[in-house]
Design an enzyme around this catalytic site. Sequence first.
Site, short mmCIF file in Angstrom:
data_model
loop_
_atom_site.label_atom_id
_atom_site.label_comp_id
_atom_site.label_asym_id
_atom_site.label_seq_id
_atom_site.Cartn_x
_atom_site.Cartn_y
_atom_site.Cartn_z
CB SER A 243 -0.90 0.01 1.24
OG SER A 243 -0.12 0.18 2.42
CE LYS A 244 -0.64 6.32 -3.35
NZ LYS A 244 0.28 6.89 -4.37
NE ARG A 245 1.47 -0.72 6.01
CZ ARG A 245 0.41 -1.36 5.59
NH1 ARG A 245 -0.63 -0.68 5.12
NH2 ARG A 245 0.35 -2.68 5.62
CG HIS A 246 4.49 -1.16 2.01
ND1 HIS A 246 3.18 -1.58 1.96
CD2 HIS A 246 5.04 -1.73 3.11
CE1 HIS A 246 2.95 -2.38 3.00
NE2 HIS A 246 4.05 -2.48 3.70
N GLY A 247 5.53 3.13 0.10
CA GLY A 247 6.16 3.97 -0.93
C GLY A 247 5.31 4.01 -2.18
#
Length: 474
Positions: A243-247
């Site tokens: 997801s976005k939290r991984h970049g």
Amino acid sequence: MEKNKQVRVRFAPSPTGYLHIGGARTALFNYLFARKNKGKFLLRIEDTDTERSKKEFTEQIIRSMEWLGIAHDEKIVYQSEKFDIYKKYAEKLLKEGKAYRCFCTKEELEERKKNNPKWKYDRKCLNLSKEEIEKKLEEGKPYTIRLKLPDTEIKFYDHVKGDMRFHSKDFEDLIIVRSNGVPIYQFTVVVDDAEMGITHVIRGDDHLSNTPKQILLYKALGFETPEFAHIPLILGQDKKRLSKRHGATSVEEYREAGFLPEALVNFIALLGWSPGDDREMLSLEEIINEFSLERINKSPAVFDYKKALWLNGKYIVQKNTEELIPLIEEVYKKHGIDFTLNPEHKKIAEVLKTRVKTINEFYHFGAYFFKAPENYDEKGIKKYFKKENSKEILEKLIEILNATEPFTEEKLEENLRKKAEKMNLSAAKLIHPFRLAITGHTVSPGIFETAVLIGKKNCLNRVKKALDFLSQNE
């Protein structure tokens, strides 16, 4: 699948967001399977959700696929243009008694479900008489259309997961058309896959629970059931769903970050698939030749951004410099610098290409070829500009530059080493402050090569500027 029947696969994104890495991998695996089997790869835009679907997302999905080189073979199918067709098939099921109208409201269903989370629809409307139905229709009562599920076991072979078994008793009668007349995903997918002649459905395993329901719909509609392959999800380094939290997660973000499409395709292909050996760099042609559904891993793939960068860097190194120039030019243009192809710019690209991991880094690590550094690396300042003899060294560098004629790598190196010897210093004691002064960085391509590309006059001005910096920060 019948022998000699042409393979036909599809990628069917919903245009409610940008094309993400997971979607791109699904598209790629379908494309590879089609090309390996001399079949057709089709694109369908699932835009029945008119509130969330946006034209800009559709355009971006198409643009991203074109950039990656994942070309579809036939006209794009848009679900929003097929409501009449879905209606026709829903009415067919009603007429054949395989589906029925359900007049239960959302509130009524929630009331009956209350205090029983495992409650399934109790078929209250299944046996309404013809008169009751007509009366409700005359009163304008809204209704959904539900598929009447048979009591049956559902078995199919999944090309990734193996033999799968489900039972219809685990599901309630499926709503196939909402009360507002909009058909649901499960129904439109089946109708479209049948009409498009899809032979293999290759998709993420988050769709696995949909498959038995869809198989029941294929059978109810009298369609041939395609073969299935459900691909494990992509996880982040923390083993949670990507997801976005991984970049960066969208293809567009990788393009803007300076990735080459062939590198990203190579990287995505290796997320959950292997050529059967240790090769990590494979051309699209090599991937097609090696691809098979049986080589898709059963366990989730872990996304490694560092590996993606490493692979992109490898592709940049092996790419023809002249092919890189238009890409580098685009990056520099954003900063108001002209990087059109000429011998000097080609040389700059060549000295940088072994040091960068993305196209954008050609600017990050190479802007100093075009403009004086606005600031200096902080660690470099402490290491090379805070010594007792830092001013003296910069002054000696000015002498060296002035004395170097012609301004070539060989002559500059010769003069610098002679001066260092006279000062009873190692050449490095002059080289490091020189590099920091003319580039702003503590690392660069070969310093003499870099200085000659920057130019004698610019180097002199930059060393003088560094000397001013030291004077102001004493």
